[in-house]
Design an enzyme around this catalytic site. Sequence first.
Site, PDB file in Angstrom:
ATOM      1  N   HIS A 123       0.844  -1.190   0.000  1.00 33.03           N
ATOM      2  CA  HIS A 123       0.000   0.000   0.000  1.00 33.03           C
ATOM      3  C   HIS A 123       0.888   1.253   0.000  1.00 33.03           C
ATOM      4  O   HIS A 123       2.069   1.197   0.351  1.00 33.03           O
ATOM      5  CB  HIS A 123      -0.915  -0.023   1.225  1.00 33.03           C
ATOM      6  CG  HIS A 123      -1.981  -1.083   1.138  1.00 33.03           C
ATOM      7  ND1 HIS A 123      -3.006  -1.204   2.038  1.00 33.03           N
ATOM      8  CD2 HIS A 123      -2.185  -2.078   0.226  1.00 33.03           C
ATOM      9  CE1 HIS A 123      -3.791  -2.216   1.701  1.00 33.03           C
ATOM     10  NE2 HIS A 123      -3.301  -2.767   0.608  1.00 33.03           N
ATOM     11  N   GLU A 127       1.106   3.845   1.889  1.00 30.25           N
ATOM     12  CA  GLU A 127       1.723   4.248   3.156  1.00 30.25           C
ATOM     13  C   GLU A 127       2.981   3.420   3.426  1.00 30.25           C
ATOM     14  O   GLU A 127       3.976   3.934   3.942  1.00 30.25           O
ATOM     15  CB  GLU A 127       0.741   4.019   4.327  1.00 30.25           C
ATOM     16  CG  GLU A 127      -0.549   4.804   4.241  1.00 30.25           C
ATOM     17  CD  GLU A 127      -1.651   4.038   3.500  1.00 30.25           C
ATOM     18  OE1 GLU A 127      -1.343   3.365   2.495  1.00 30.25           O
ATOM     19  OE2 GLU A 127      -2.818   4.111   3.912  1.00 30.25           O
TER      20      GLU A 127
END
Length: 353
Positions: free
Chosen positions: A54, A56
Site C-alpha cells: 500500500h 503508506e
Amino acid sequence: MVSVSVDEAMRRAIELAARGLGTTSPNPVVGCVLLDEDGQVVGEGFHAYAGGPHAEIVALAQAGRRAKNGTAVVTLEPCDHTGRTGPCSSALVQAGVGRVVIAVPDPNPVASGGAATLRAAGVRVDLGVRGEEAEAGNVAWLTSMRRGWPYVIWKYAATLDGRSAADDGTSMWITSEAARIDVHALRGTVDAVLAGVGTVLADDPRLTARNLRDGSLAIRQPLRVVVDSSGRTPADARVRDGAARTWIATADEVGAGPDGRVDLPALLAALHQRGVRAVLLEGGPRLAGAFLAAGLVDKIVGYVAPRLLGAGPTALVDAGVTTIAEAIDLEFVDVTQIGPDLRITALPRKREG
Ligand SMILES: NC(=O)c1ccc[n+]([C@@H]2O[C@H](COP(=O)([O-])OP(=O)(O)OC[C@H]3O[C@@H](n4cnc5c(N)ncnc54)[C@H](OP(=O)(O)O)[C@@H]3O)[C@@H](O)[C@H]2O)c1
C-alpha cells in the site's frame, strides 16, 4: 531542503495516486507523502497493483527512521485490516508517525476503521484535506464501494449529426486514429468492457486494449463482457479469442428483466462480485439505451467526428424518452480535441423525484 505544507503534500499525494489508475482494481488508487517534523518530504508512495504494498508502506520504507513524529498525508483513510498485506494503521503507529492527514474516509466496511485505530494510539488525525479532488481521482472505486455496483462509463463514436454508421451499415471508421488510440487508453483504465450481442454480430470486435500501431496487447486486459440474453455469440467470434478473459453474460446465468433480456442491475451486481469496479460500456446503441433508461450510466464519453452522414443508425436507441420533458439532461464537464475529433465528457444530471 524546503518544507512543504500539508495542503501541497496532499496535492502531490493525489498526483501519485493517479499513477495506479487501471492497475489497482479491485483496490482503490492511493497516494501518500510523508513529511518529517520540519515538514520536509521524506517518503512518497502509491498503490501500484492489488496485492502489492500500500502507498503508506512504500512511503514509510523510504522514510525509515525519519518518519518518527512526522506527518503522513494520504488520499484515502489507511486500512485497518489484514488482507493480502497488513494493516497500514498499525504500520504508521509502529513507525511513530505523530499525525495523519486523510483526504477521504474509506467506505469499505472491511478495511475502514484506520482513523479510529490511529486516534486510539494517540496519533492526531485530520480528515477532509483536498477531499473533493481526491474523491474525483478515485470516483469509480468510491462510487462502486458505496453502492455495491460498478461505475459505468458509456463511450460512443458518432458524426456531428449523431450517426454511428452510414445508411449502408459501414462504420469503419467514423473517428480518427488519434481518437481510437484514446479509446484504447480508456479501456486500459477500466476492469471490464461491455458490448451488446448486436455489436458482436455486426462488427465482430476484439474489445481488447492494445497498441493500434503494432497491434500489441496492453499488459493488463479488462474482462470482455458480451450482453447476450440467449447466447447468440458465434463460436468463432473474436471476443472468444484467448487475448483476454471473456464472459458471455446470458439471461439464464444473470437473470432476466421484465422484457426477458439480461437484467442489467443483476449484471452489474454480478460484475461487482467479480471485483469489477469500473466498466466501459461500448455499445451499441440499443444496449446503451437500456442502460441510460435504467439510470445506470455514471459518465458519458462521446467521440464526435467533424463529418455528416444525414442517414444511418444513430449512436443511441430507445433510451426511454418519448417527449422533450423526459430528455436525459447532462452536464458537459470536459471538451478536448483529439486529432480532428472532439472528445466530450458529460455527466447525467440527477433526476428529481
Ligand atoms: N458508434 C459507436 O460507438 C458504436 C458502438 C458499438 C456499436 N455500434 C454499432 O451498433 C450496431 C449494433 O447495434 P445494436 O443496437 O443491434 O447492438 P447492441 O446494443 O450492441 O446489442 C443490442 C442487443 O443486446 C442484447 N441485450 C441483452 N440484454 C439487453 C438489455 N437488457 N437491453 C437491451 N439489449 C440487451 C439484445 O439482444 P438479445 O435480446 O439477443 O440479448 C439486443 O438486441 C452495429 O452496427 C455497430 O456498428 C456503434
